[in-house]
Design a protein around this motif. Structure first.
Motif, PDB file in Angstrom:
ATOM      1  N   SER A   1       0.846  -1.185   0.000  1.00 51.66           N
ATOM      2  CA  SER A   1       0.000   0.000   0.000  1.00 51.66           C
ATOM      3  C   SER A   1       0.886   1.240   0.000  1.00 51.66           C
ATOM      4  CB  SER A   1      -0.901   0.009   1.238  1.00 51.66           C
ATOM      5  OG  SER A   1      -1.496   1.279   1.409  1.00 51.66           O
ATOM      6  N   GLY A   2       0.541   2.196  -0.855  1.00 57.22           N
ATOM      7  CA  GLY A   2       1.365   3.390  -0.951  1.00 57.22           C
ATOM      8  C   GLY A   2       1.493   4.152   0.352  1.00 57.22           C
ATOM      9  N   LEU A   3       0.398   4.255   1.109  1.00 60.10           N
ATOM     10  CA  LEU A   3       0.404   5.081   2.328  1.00 60.10           C
ATOM     11  C   LEU A   3       0.043   4.316   3.594  1.00 60.10           C
ATOM     12  CD1 LEU A   3      -1.263   8.410   1.073  1.00 60.10           C
ATOM     13  CD2 LEU A   3       1.161   7.908   1.346  1.00 60.10           C
ATOM     14  N   ASN A   4      -0.708   3.242   3.494  1.00 60.06           N
ATOM     15  CA  ASN A   4      -1.165   2.522   4.689  1.00 60.06           C
ATOM     16  C   ASN A   4      -0.138   1.467   5.099  1.00 60.06           C
ATOM     17  OD1 ASN A   4      -2.866   1.878   6.796  1.00 60.06           O
ATOM     18  ND2 ASN A   4      -4.186   0.547   5.583  1.00 60.06           N
ATOM     19  N   CYS A   5       1.053   1.962   5.416  1.00 60.71           N
ATOM     20  CA  CYS A   5       2.151   1.066   5.755  1.00 60.71           C
ATOM     21  C   CYS A   5       3.105   1.818   6.669  1.00 60.71           C
ATOM     22  CB  CYS A   5       2.888   0.623   4.491  1.00 60.71           C
ATOM     23  SG  CYS A   5       3.547   2.005   3.542  1.00 60.71           S
ATOM     24  N   GLY A   6       4.118   1.137   7.174  1.00 62.90           N
ATOM     25  CA  GLY A   6       5.134   1.806   7.961  1.00 62.90           C
ATOM     26  C   GLY A   6       6.269   2.271   7.076  1.00 62.90           C
TER      27      GLY A   6
ATOM     28  N   ASN B   1      -1.724   1.386  11.665  1.00 63.18           N
ATOM     29  CA  ASN B   1      -2.322   0.243  12.374  1.00 63.18           C
ATOM     30  C   ASN B   1      -1.929   0.178  13.844  1.00 63.18           C
ATOM     31  OD1 ASN B   1      -4.195  -1.637  11.585  1.00 63.18           O
ATOM     32  ND2 ASN B   1      -2.764  -2.971  10.532  1.00 63.18           N
ATOM     33  N   MET B   2      -0.783   0.767  14.195  1.00 64.11           N
ATOM     34  CA  MET B   2      -0.289   0.673  15.564  1.00 64.11           C
ATOM     35  C   MET B   2      -1.298   1.208  16.574  1.00 64.11           C
ATOM     36  SD  MET B   2       2.007  -0.328  17.637  1.00 64.11           S
ATOM     37  CE  MET B   2       3.364  -0.785  16.553  1.00 64.11           C
ATOM     38  N   ALA B   3      -2.141   2.151  16.171  1.00 67.67           N
ATOM     39  CA  ALA B   3      -3.101   2.768  17.098  1.00 67.67           C
ATOM     40  C   ALA B   3      -4.087   1.754  17.669  1.00 67.67           C
ATOM     41  CB  ALA B   3      -3.870   3.881  16.382  1.00 67.67           C
TER      42      ALA B   3
ATOM     43  N   VAL C   1       2.735 -13.545  -6.067  1.00 67.93           N
ATOM     44  CA  VAL C   1       2.230 -12.195  -5.822  1.00 67.93           C
ATOM     45  C   VAL C   1       1.822 -12.117  -4.361  1.00 67.93           C
ATOM     46  CG1 VAL C   1       0.505 -10.457  -6.414  1.00 67.93           C
ATOM     47  CG2 VAL C   1       1.423 -11.941  -8.201  1.00 67.93           C
ATOM     48  N   SER C   2       2.366 -11.144  -3.655  1.00 74.44           N
ATOM     49  CA  SER C   2       2.029 -10.958  -2.240  1.00 74.44           C
ATOM     50  C   SER C   2       1.654  -9.497  -2.023  1.00 74.44           C
ATOM     51  CB  SER C   2       3.210 -11.351  -1.348  1.00 74.44           C
ATOM     52  OG  SER C   2       4.353 -10.587  -1.666  1.00 74.44           O
ATOM     53  N   ALA C   3       1.131  -9.201  -0.842  1.00 72.10           N
ATOM     54  CA  ALA C   3       0.723  -7.825  -0.536  1.00 72.10           C
ATOM     55  C   ALA C   3       0.990  -7.526   0.926  1.00 72.10           C
ATOM     56  CB  ALA C   3      -0.757  -7.621  -0.852  1.00 72.10           C
ATOM     57  N   GLN C   4       1.145  -6.242   1.231  1.00 72.05           N
ATOM     58  CA  GLN C   4       1.362  -5.824   2.618  1.00 72.05           C
ATOM     59  C   GLN C   4       0.980  -4.360   2.785  1.00 72.05           C
ATOM     60  OE1 GLN C   4       5.488  -7.000   2.441  1.00 72.05           O
ATOM     61  NE2 GLN C   4       6.192  -4.900   2.365  1.00 72.05           N
ATOM     62  N   GLY C   5       0.641  -4.012   4.016  1.00 70.68           N
ATOM     63  CA  GLY C   5       0.293  -2.625   4.325  1.00 70.68           C
ATOM     64  C   GLY C   5      -1.092  -2.479   4.901  1.00 70.68           C
ATOM     65  N   GLY C   6      -1.188  -2.451   6.230  1.00 73.89           N
ATOM     66  CA  GLY C   6      -2.448  -2.117   6.882  1.00 73.89           C
ATOM     67  C   GLY C   6      -3.349  -3.272   7.265  1.00 73.89           C
ATOM     68  N   VAL C   7      -3.007  -4.496   6.913  1.00 72.20           N
ATOM     69  CA  VAL C   7      -3.863  -5.625   7.290  1.00 72.20           C
ATOM     70  C   VAL C   7      -3.841  -5.792   8.809  1.00 72.20           C
ATOM     71  CG1 VAL C   7      -2.029  -7.332   7.006  1.00 72.20           C
ATOM     72  CG2 VAL C   7      -4.400  -8.047   6.800  1.00 72.20           C
ATOM     73  N   GLY C   8      -5.005  -6.119   9.391  1.00 71.36           N
ATOM     74  CA  GLY C   8      -5.037  -6.177  10.850  1.00 71.36           C
ATOM     75  C   GLY C   8      -5.939  -7.222  11.457  1.00 71.36           C
TER      76      GLY C   8
END
Length: 602
Positions: free
Chosen positions: A248-253, A482-484, A306-313
């Motif tokens: 994710s462009g923005l929803n990541c660390g 996501n840390m919040a 193909v994998s993905a990351q960013g913001g999954v919770g």
């Protein structure tokens, strides 16, 4: 061996996953080590050598090719120690059966391995039989490495510029290739043609006739177009991308790349639709390049992951991403910062993460790379930066110089967070004759930069009580939003139970859906961009804003169709999500009207 877990632990910062494979690889979990800081790697190699009574000889900066050699030596040590742990786990004894049980317990409940183990141990714990079974069924997690392609500083010796292969990213690549690891390099932060060309000099990246590789390439991308361009570029050099890791462009660390408003869902849908076309078109190019290079051409069809990351919770989000978009893995980053059994975070910073709320997590301009950077308010590196500013000496001493890439004042490059650069930049600013307000705005932009290449590694030194005389004790940390929603330190079992739906580690019930959270972040980013250019908008600015807005509108349209048609996923939040999409669409319409009112091209 089959992949046992459906998640991977991405690289986090410079030091937070620096030794994660040593903690989790024996349980079949994949993780990624950053290769930015060879100084930190050397300190940890010394520490672990002493801990495990392994002979250690320091690789000083007087040794030829010291950066590559430090990286090779550290990776070999981590590989050996992880192998030792894994072999101990497989050769099960009465005294060490708990490790094997932990391995199996943390697997997803649908796992073949887990179900076979239950049958095998249902009546009795026959160690001879179990040992035979473990040797042929258990596998270790991958020890992958990350290279930020643009962090490729020129290096000098006696004021003479060294050949390009001694550049930082080039040397890191060589360090990985010369290691005993049979794993992947994750290339992130965009294309570096020189580095990609250099990869072609190493046999390990080429397939044999059976289509197997000693070393693989994972490409971290934010959209399909980037994957296609970079995949073809590498294929023309005979290099195959084994996995496209979509973030994710923005929803990541860490660093955030806004990608003109392309949202994760539509990006994943495009990869799903065009996956085979991507694979086949690139293999055609690859095969021609291999023939031209007189190298082995695989006899069979090569595969891509193909994998993905960013913001999954949540478990539901995790499974939805895998099933809906046919992913091979989903990355879980930020929550793992609260898992000391997996990541390396000093106690003071860990406690700050535990209590962090939404308002404490923000997209900042502190990175010397000039890319938006996720930041935690009140981190000790920013406190240190403020103390220097208050003393009238803004900027860092820049002890490591890994991002000394700016050549505005010196051919050898200076880091924009350094005291030297900020002093020179402020002096130049004073000569511009700006108004007090404009001067202060530009001054603030200069002193905003923070020494992240040091700050992102210091946490590991503090966690292990190692010397920080050179680095200082300031820690930068870059969790995603996501840390919040996590407020407890977790065990490795806790987090895997959470990922697979056996427990709930979220501390708040109001966490937004992954897609909605990302959408809100993108809209906030767009508002910020619009506000930045209001007074001085150009045709280029206007084109960017319209492209961004229209891509977000297209993303909302995609999500409306997706959620409206869902029958078995997100049923409890479906109505709320659709309402949020309507609200976001209204917000975008208001932004569009504002852009139109500022138009310089109409």
């Amino acid at each position: 061996m089959e992949k046992l877990h459906s998640f991977h632990i991405p690289v986090m910062g410079i030091g937070f996953t620096i030794d994660t494979p040593l903690k989790v690889a024996q349980y079949g979990m994949d993780s990624v080590i950053s290769l930015v800081d060879d100084i930190l790697l050397e300190k940890l190699r010394k520490m672990y050598s002493e801990k495990f009574e392994i002979p250690y000889k320091e690789i000083t900066d007087q040794v030829d090719d010291f950066r590559a050699k430090r990286i090779t030596s550290y990776l070999n040590l981590i590989s050996d120690l992880a192998d030792r742990k894994f072999e101990s786990l497989k050769h099960v004894t009465a005294e060490k059966s708990d490790e094997l049980k932990a391995y199996v317990t943390m697997l997803p409940d649908s796992s073949r391995i887990k179900n076979e183990f239950k049958k095998l141990t249902s009546k009795a714990f026959n160690f001879a039989e179990i040992k035979k079974w473990t040797l042929s069924n258990l596998s270790m997690g991958a020890i992958d490495v990350n290279i930020m392609t643009k962090v490729d500083k020129d290096n000098y010796k006696n004021n003479e510029k060294l050949p390009v292969e001694y550049n930082d990213a080039h040397a890191a690549l060589r360090g990985f290739v010369n290691s005993k690891l049979n794993s992947s390099v994750v290339l992130s932060a965009g294309m570096n043609p020189k580095l990609y060309g250099y990869m072609g000099e190493f046999d390990d990246f080429y397939p044999d006739s059976d289509g197997t590789f000693k070393k693989k390439i994972i490409l971290k991308v934010s959209d399909y177009k980037s994957a296609l361009i970079q995949g073809k570029f590498l294929a023309k050099k005979g290099l195959w991308v084994s996995e496209y890791r979509i973030e994710s462009g923005l929803n990541c660390g860490g660093h955030a790349f806004a990608t003109h408003g392309y949202l994760l869902g539509p990006v994943l849908a495009e990869f799903k639709e065009k996956r085979e076309m991507l694979r086949s078109s690139i293999q055609d190019i690859l095969n021609k390049a291999l023939i031209h290079k007189e190298r082995a051409v695989p006899k069979k069809t090569l595969t891509i992951k193909v994998s993905a990351q960013g913001g999954v919770g949540t478990r539901e989000e995790h499974e939805f991403l895998i099933n809906e978009y046919q992913l091979d893995s989903v990355g879980w980053g930020t929550p793992f910062l609260l898992v000391p059994e997996a990541t390396t975070v000093d106690e003071k910073t860990l406690n700050k993460l535990v209590v962090a709320k939404e308002e404490d997590l923000y997209l900042s301009d502190i990175s010397p790379l000039g890319v938006p950077f996720n930041n935690l308010r009140g981190n000790t590196k920013d406190d240190e930066k403020e103390s220097f500013i208050n003393k009238g000496r803004p900027g860092s001493a820049c002890p490591k110089k890994f991002v000394a890439l700016n050549k505005e004042f010196k051919e050898q490059g200076i880091c924009t967070a350094s005291r030297e650069y900020q002093h020179l930049k402020i002096k130049a600013l004073e000569k511009q004759g700006l108004s007090r307000e404009d001067y202060q705005n530009e001054f603030n932009k200069i002193i905003e930069k923070s020494c992240t290449c040091v700050g992102l590694g210091t946490s590991a030194l503090l966690a292990y009580n190692l010397n920080t005389k050179v680095e200082g004790e300031g820690v930068s940390i870059c969790p995603g939003p996501n840390m919040a929603y996590y407020s407890n330190i977790m065990s490795l079992k806790d987090i895997t139970d959470h990922i697979y739906g056996r427990a709930n580690m979220l501390s708040r019930p109001d966490r937004p859906n992954i897609f909605i959270k990302e959408l809100h972040i993108y809209i906030d980013f767009l508002k910020h961009k619009l506000n930045d250019v209001k007074k001085t908008i150009t045709g280029k600015d206007e084109k960017y804003l319209w492209t961004f807005t229209n891509n977000l509108k297209a993303g909302i349209s995609y999500y409306k169709t997706l959620f409206f048609e869902l029958k078995h996923s997100f049923t409890d939040v479906k109505e709320h999500v659709l309402n949020e999409l309507d609200s976001s669409e209204n917000a975008l319409n208001l932004i569009a009207h504002e852009i139109e009112s500022l138009s310089v091209t109409s």
